[in-house]
Scaffold this motif. Structure first.
Motif, PDB file in Angstrom:
ATOM      1  N   ARG A   1       0.827  -1.216   0.000  1.00  0.00           N
ATOM      2  CA  ARG A   1       0.000   0.000   0.000  1.00  0.00           C
ATOM      3  C   ARG A   1       0.865   1.272   0.000  1.00  0.00           C
ATOM      4  NH1 ARG A   1      -5.001  -0.120   0.060  1.00  0.00           N
ATOM      5  NH2 ARG A   1      -6.029  -2.116   0.205  1.00  0.00           N
ATOM      6  N   GLY A   2       1.943   1.242  -0.762  1.00  0.00           N
ATOM      7  CA  GLY A   2       2.770   2.435  -0.908  1.00  0.00           C
ATOM      8  C   GLY A   2       3.827   2.586   0.167  1.00  0.00           C
ATOM      9  N   LEU A   3       3.885   1.622   1.094  1.00  0.00           N
ATOM     10  CA  LEU A   3       4.850   1.694   2.183  1.00  0.00           C
ATOM     11  C   LEU A   3       6.273   1.545   1.660  1.00  0.00           C
ATOM     12  CD1 LEU A   3       4.215   2.018   5.195  1.00  0.00           C
ATOM     13  CD2 LEU A   3       4.700  -0.416   5.462  1.00  0.00           C
ATOM     14  N   LEU A   4       6.393   0.686   0.627  1.00  0.00           N
ATOM     15  CA  LEU A   4       7.712   0.389   0.079  1.00  0.00           C
ATOM     16  C   LEU A   4       7.700   0.724  -1.401  1.00  0.00           C
ATOM     17  CD1 LEU A   4      10.357  -0.812   1.096  1.00  0.00           C
ATOM     18  CD2 LEU A   4       9.518  -3.063   0.464  1.00  0.00           C
ATOM     19  N   LYS A   5       8.539   1.705  -1.798  1.00  0.00           N
ATOM     20  CA  LYS A   5       8.576   2.090  -3.212  1.00  0.00           C
ATOM     21  C   LYS A   5       9.911   1.685  -3.816  1.00  0.00           C
ATOM     22  CE  LYS A   5       5.347   5.949  -3.412  1.00  0.00           C
ATOM     23  NZ  LYS A   5       5.013   6.184  -1.976  1.00  0.00           N
ATOM     24  N   PHE A   6       9.874   1.171  -5.026  1.00  0.00           N
ATOM     25  CA  PHE A   6      11.112   0.753  -5.690  1.00  0.00           C
ATOM     26  C   PHE A   6      11.437   1.705  -6.825  1.00  0.00           C
ATOM     27  CE2 PHE A   6       9.452  -3.172  -3.816  1.00  0.00           C
ATOM     28  CZ  PHE A   6      10.551  -3.566  -3.089  1.00  0.00           C
ATOM     29  N   LYS A   7      12.729   1.778  -7.162  1.00  0.00           N
ATOM     30  CA  LYS A   7      13.156   2.704  -8.199  1.00  0.00           C
ATOM     31  C   LYS A   7      12.898   2.143  -9.582  1.00  0.00           C
ATOM     32  CE  LYS A   7      16.710   5.122  -5.596  1.00  0.00           C
ATOM     33  NZ  LYS A   7      16.932   4.144  -4.489  1.00  0.00           N
ATOM     34  N   SER A   8      13.047   0.815  -9.754  1.00  0.00           N
ATOM     35  CA  SER A   8      12.806   0.233 -11.067  1.00  0.00           C
ATOM     36  C   SER A   8      12.035  -1.064 -10.917  1.00  0.00           C
ATOM     37  CB  SER A   8      14.136  -0.048 -11.772  1.00  0.00           C
ATOM     38  OG  SER A   8      14.777  -1.134 -11.139  1.00  0.00           O
ATOM     39  N   ASN A   9      11.538  -1.582 -12.041  1.00  0.00           N
ATOM     40  CA  ASN A   9      10.755  -2.805 -12.005  1.00  0.00           C
ATOM     41  C   ASN A   9      11.606  -3.977 -11.544  1.00  0.00           C
ATOM     42  OD1 ASN A   9       8.337  -4.207 -12.388  1.00  0.00           O
ATOM     43  ND2 ASN A   9       9.050  -4.959 -14.360  1.00  0.00           N
ATOM     44  N   GLN A  10      12.894  -4.017 -12.004  1.00  0.00           N
ATOM     45  CA  GLN A  10      13.765  -5.111 -11.578  1.00  0.00           C
ATOM     46  C   GLN A  10      13.914  -5.135 -10.062  1.00  0.00           C
ATOM     47  OE1 GLN A  10      15.021  -3.420 -14.476  1.00  0.00           O
ATOM     48  NE2 GLN A  10      16.447  -4.798 -15.519  1.00  0.00           N
ATOM     49  N   GLN A  11      14.098  -3.942  -9.494  1.00  0.00           N
ATOM     50  CA  GLN A  11      14.245  -3.855  -8.041  1.00  0.00           C
ATOM     51  C   GLN A  11      13.019  -4.361  -7.330  1.00  0.00           C
ATOM     52  OE1 GLN A  11      15.084  -0.056  -6.398  1.00  0.00           O
ATOM     53  NE2 GLN A  11      17.295  -0.301  -6.599  1.00  0.00           N
ATOM     54  N   LYS A  12      11.845  -4.038  -7.907  1.00  0.00           N
ATOM     55  CA  LYS A  12      10.599  -4.488  -7.293  1.00  0.00           C
ATOM     56  C   LYS A  12      10.532  -6.017  -7.319  1.00  0.00           C
ATOM     57  CE  LYS A  12       6.439  -4.568  -9.133  1.00  0.00           C
ATOM     58  NZ  LYS A  12       5.115  -4.182  -9.684  1.00  0.00           N
ATOM     59  N   ILE A  13      10.967  -6.610  -8.451  1.00  0.00           N
ATOM     60  CA  ILE A  13      10.932  -8.074  -8.567  1.00  0.00           C
ATOM     61  C   ILE A  13      11.777  -8.724  -7.481  1.00  0.00           C
ATOM     62  CG2 ILE A  13      11.605 -10.017 -10.032  1.00  0.00           C
ATOM     63  CD1 ILE A  13      10.984  -8.070 -12.438  1.00  0.00           C
ATOM     64  N   TRP A  14      12.991  -8.210  -7.299  1.00  0.00           N
ATOM     65  CA  TRP A  14      13.865  -8.776  -6.252  1.00  0.00           C
ATOM     66  C   TRP A  14      13.276  -8.545  -4.875  1.00  0.00           C
ATOM     67  CZ3 TRP A  14      16.946 -12.320  -7.729  1.00  0.00           C
ATOM     68  CH2 TRP A  14      17.557 -12.266  -8.983  1.00  0.00           C
ATOM     69  N   GLY A  15      12.670  -7.385  -4.684  1.00  0.00           N
ATOM     70  CA  GLY A  15      12.027  -7.081  -3.393  1.00  0.00           C
ATOM     71  C   GLY A  15      10.921  -8.073  -3.089  1.00  0.00           C
ATOM     72  N   VAL A  16      10.085  -8.358  -4.108  1.00  0.00           N
ATOM     73  CA  VAL A  16       8.992  -9.304  -3.905  1.00  0.00           C
ATOM     74  C   VAL A  16       9.550 -10.701  -3.645  1.00  0.00           C
ATOM     75  CG1 VAL A  16       7.010 -10.401  -5.005  1.00  0.00           C
ATOM     76  CG2 VAL A  16       7.330  -7.949  -5.203  1.00  0.00           C
ATOM     77  N   LEU A  17      10.655 -11.050  -4.335  1.00  0.00           N
ATOM     78  CA  LEU A  17      11.277 -12.363  -4.098  1.00  0.00           C
ATOM     79  C   LEU A  17      11.711 -12.493  -2.646  1.00  0.00           C
ATOM     80  CD1 LEU A  17      12.608 -15.094  -4.953  1.00  0.00           C
ATOM     81  CD2 LEU A  17      14.675 -13.792  -5.361  1.00  0.00           C
ATOM     82  N   ILE A  18      12.341 -11.428  -2.131  1.00  0.00           N
ATOM     83  CA  ILE A  18      12.792 -11.474  -0.733  1.00  0.00           C
ATOM     84  C   ILE A  18      11.593 -11.644   0.191  1.00  0.00           C
ATOM     85  CG2 ILE A  18      13.833 -10.078   1.103  1.00  0.00           C
ATOM     86  CD1 ILE A  18      15.660  -8.913  -1.178  1.00  0.00           C
ATOM     87  N   PHE A  19      10.532 -10.903  -0.090  1.00  0.00           N
ATOM     88  CA  PHE A  19       9.334 -11.001   0.747  1.00  0.00           C
ATOM     89  C   PHE A  19       8.762 -12.424   0.714  1.00  0.00           C
ATOM     90  CE2 PHE A  19       4.663 -10.686   1.108  1.00  0.00           C
ATOM     91  CZ  PHE A  19       4.607 -10.296   2.440  1.00  0.00           C
ATOM     92  N   LEU A  20       8.631 -12.995  -0.512  1.00  0.00           N
ATOM     93  CA  LEU A  20       8.074 -14.356  -0.639  1.00  0.00           C
ATOM     94  C   LEU A  20       8.967 -15.373   0.072  1.00  0.00           C
ATOM     95  CD1 LEU A  20       6.905 -14.485  -4.372  1.00  0.00           C
ATOM     96  CD2 LEU A  20       5.482 -14.283  -2.354  1.00  0.00           C
ATOM     97  N   SER A  21      10.286 -15.190  -0.023  1.00  0.00           N
ATOM     98  CA  SER A  21      11.203 -16.117   0.641  1.00  0.00           C
ATOM     99  C   SER A  21      11.037 -16.054   2.152  1.00  0.00           C
ATOM    100  CB  SER A  21      12.648 -15.785   0.278  1.00  0.00           C
ATOM    101  OG  SER A  21      12.798 -15.817  -1.112  1.00  0.00           O
ATOM    102  N   ILE A  22      10.885 -14.818   2.668  1.00  0.00           N
ATOM    103  CA  ILE A  22      10.704 -14.676   4.125  1.00  0.00           C
ATOM    104  C   ILE A  22       9.431 -15.400   4.560  1.00  0.00           C
ATOM    105  CG2 ILE A  22      10.212 -13.014   5.959  1.00  0.00           C
ATOM    106  CD1 ILE A  22      12.040 -11.030   4.429  1.00  0.00           C
ATOM    107  N   VAL A  23       8.338 -15.186   3.801  1.00  0.00           N
ATOM    108  CA  VAL A  23       7.065 -15.824   4.166  1.00  0.00           C
ATOM    109  C   VAL A  23       7.205 -17.345   4.133  1.00  0.00           C
ATOM    110  CG1 VAL A  23       4.656 -16.117   3.503  1.00  0.00           C
ATOM    111  CG2 VAL A  23       5.673 -13.862   3.436  1.00  0.00           C
ATOM    112  N   THR A  24       7.860 -17.860   3.068  1.00  0.00           N
ATOM    113  CA  THR A  24       8.032 -19.321   2.963  1.00  0.00           C
ATOM    114  C   THR A  24       8.874 -19.848   4.113  1.00  0.00           C
ATOM    115  OG1 THR A  24       7.970 -19.051   0.571  1.00  0.00           O
ATOM    116  CG2 THR A  24       8.702 -21.176   1.390  1.00  0.00           C
ATOM    117  N   THR A  25       9.934 -19.112   4.461  1.00  0.00           N
ATOM    118  CA  THR A  25      10.790 -19.538   5.574  1.00  0.00           C
ATOM    119  C   THR A  25       9.994 -19.586   6.873  1.00  0.00           C
ATOM    120  OG1 THR A  25      12.578 -18.407   4.435  1.00  0.00           O
ATOM    121  CG2 THR A  25      13.010 -19.104   6.679  1.00  0.00           C
ATOM    122  N   ILE A  26       9.145 -18.574   7.091  1.00  0.00           N
ATOM    123  CA  ILE A  26       8.309 -18.575   8.300  1.00  0.00           C
ATOM    124  C   ILE A  26       7.405 -19.802   8.306  1.00  0.00           C
ATOM    125  CG2 ILE A  26       6.407 -17.377   9.474  1.00  0.00           C
ATOM    126  CD1 ILE A  26       7.676 -14.728   8.520  1.00  0.00           C
TER     127      ILE A  26
END
Lengths: 326, 127
Positions: free
Chosen positions: B12-37
């Motif tokens: 909801r706008g809390l985290l803004k990325f500079k480019s689409n690639q950065q957003k992809i890696w950001g989402v990957l990190i988020f998904l990995s954290i959730v899976t690890t939990i």
């Protein structure tokens, strides 16, 4: 006069398909159509799995006790780690796919090629992992006895609390019974390979070892399988009619047969999706190398297979939860 | 969707990325954290979360919610639903959002009923 003419022209464009209210191409919309219907197909599978599970809620197999293998770690109880690894592989291949799509938007052919290749490798590793998982599941580990009602009786060493393998405690009985081959029978009929031990051998071995007790399918209040006393086990032993080793569509040493049926059906159907995804990705990969999309002026095809690939990942997220976690 | 037409903010706008690639890696990190939990909870199985809640263990509800969170980010960021028009977005998501919980609800209610019949009925299922 001129206003009327303009309206007519606009209407013609609207009904001729020139108007794109969803701002997406025909191919992409059709891919979404397919994905929505396929999502409902998987919903049907997973919900029927849930149906069978809630129907047998107090005797369903515990996934942690079924999937305990990890490559190169023989005999070590490692529940979940392997599927977790598979999940990470699939998520990562999803990321390389979306990076390929992004590179396609910027018309960077070499980057698209590289990321597509990584995606294909990730998908292939995933399918291979699933095959290994199936192999372990089919082969089984401890073996069990089955009663006339289809209940599974597993064996536990009462002193250590660990599972006991029927192949280890069964005491051999000399018998002339061997697997019937089609070459020496009438009407060319043959039978499946016999279990490595017979029911009588398991019974003899069980009676000889005072430490062994039977574990039933029923779950107790703590959500663990009920372990019978030695006396109750001896009584239960007489109800057994056959030996089960591993799992197939009819018999399942891990517990309820439906568990194996749904496991084969759902992970098999998902694995088939991954496999076809890999094949489609390879086709697109070669098209990228040949420069088809460079000449076409856009890489939308990569985006469309990307949608399919992410969908496969999305389904796995649910399969992972409902088969291994919950 | 234009090449540069990506919406680059998540949460909801809390985290803004500079480019689409950065957003992809950001989402990957988020998904990995959730899976690890998820995996960690699945291995540890904390006693506090094993209490029954709405006819299931609380832990199972957590798993299902985390799964839906993961599904949301895969669909929204990897499948670019975030960048589609609201018409397309709704025509994809709404049928699934209505039909899937409905089907799950009626079949699980039915399964629960069959369980009760088998549990309290006069038929023996364990012979």
């Amino acid at each position: 006069m001129e206003v009327t003419a303009n309206t007519a022209a606009e209407n013609e464009e609207l009904w001729g398909g020139g108007n794109r209210p969803l701002k997406a191409s025909y191919g992409k919309l059709m891919m979404w159509f397919f994905i929505v219907s396929d999502a409902l197909t998987f919903t049907g599978f997973l919900v029927s799995y849930g149906f069978s599970r809630f129907k047998n809620i107090n005797s369903w197999p515990i996934a942690d006790e079924v999937f305990t293998h990890f490559p190169f770690l023989h005999g070590i109880d490692a529940p979940m780690y392997y599927v977790a690894l598979m999940t990470f592989i699939l998520i990562f291949s999803s990321v390389t796919m979306v990076l390929a799509v992004d590179a396609g938007h910027h018309m960077q052919k070499s980057k698209v090629t590289f990321y597509m290749l990584l995606t294909i490798i990730g998908g292939a590793i995933f399918v291979g992992s699933q095959a290994w998982e199936w192999k372990n599941f089919i082969k089984g580990e401890y073996g069990a006895l089955e009663t006339r009602g289809g209940q599974i009786l597993q064996f536990v060493d009462a002193s250590s609390g660990k599972r006991a393998a029927i192949q280890e405690f069964a005491i051999g009985i000399e018998t002339d019974r061997s697997t019937h081959q089609s070459s020496n029978g009438i009407w060319y009929s043959s039978e499946k390979a016999l279990p490595t031990v017979t029911l009588e051998e398991v019974k003899k071995g069980f009676i000889a070892d005072e430490n062994l007790v039977i574990r039933t399918q029923q779950l107790n209040e703590k959500g663990q399988k009920t372990v019978l006393s030695r006396a109750a086990s001896m009584g239960k032993l007489n109800e057994a009619i056959g030996v089960v080793e591993g799992a197939n569509l009819i018999h399942n040493e891990y517990g309820n047969r439906l568990f194996a049926d749904f496991f084969f059906f759902i992970t098999g159907f998902h694995g088939f999706h991954v496999f076809s995804g890999v094949v489609i990705n390879i086709i697109i990969f070669f098209n990228v190398i040949l420069g088809t999309y460079e000449r076409r002026g856009h890489y939308e095809m990569v985006e469309k297979v990307g949608l399919y690939w992410h969908f496969v990942d999305l389904v796995w997220v649910f399969v992972f939860t409902f088969f291994y976690l919950v | 969707m234009a090449a540069e037409g990506h919406k680059l903010a998540i949460f909801r706008g809390l985290l803004k990325f500079k480019s689409n690639q950065q957003k992809i890696w950001g989402v990957l990190i988020f998904l990995s954290i959730v899976t690890t939990i998820e995996v960690a909870l699945g291995i540890i199985k904390p006693e506090i979360l094993m209490v029954p809640f709405l006819r299931m263990k609380l832990l199972n509800w957590i798993f299902i919610i985390l799964t839906i969170v993961k599904a949301y980010y895969i669909a929204w960021d990897f499948m670019h639903i975030r960048d589609e028009t609201s018409g397309l977005k709704n025509s994809i998501v709404l049928p699934l959002l209505i039909l899937i919980p409905y089907l799950a609800f009626i079949l699980i209610i039915e399964a629960d009923y069959i369980f009760d019949v088998m549990d309290t009925g006069f038929m023996s299922w364990n012979f």
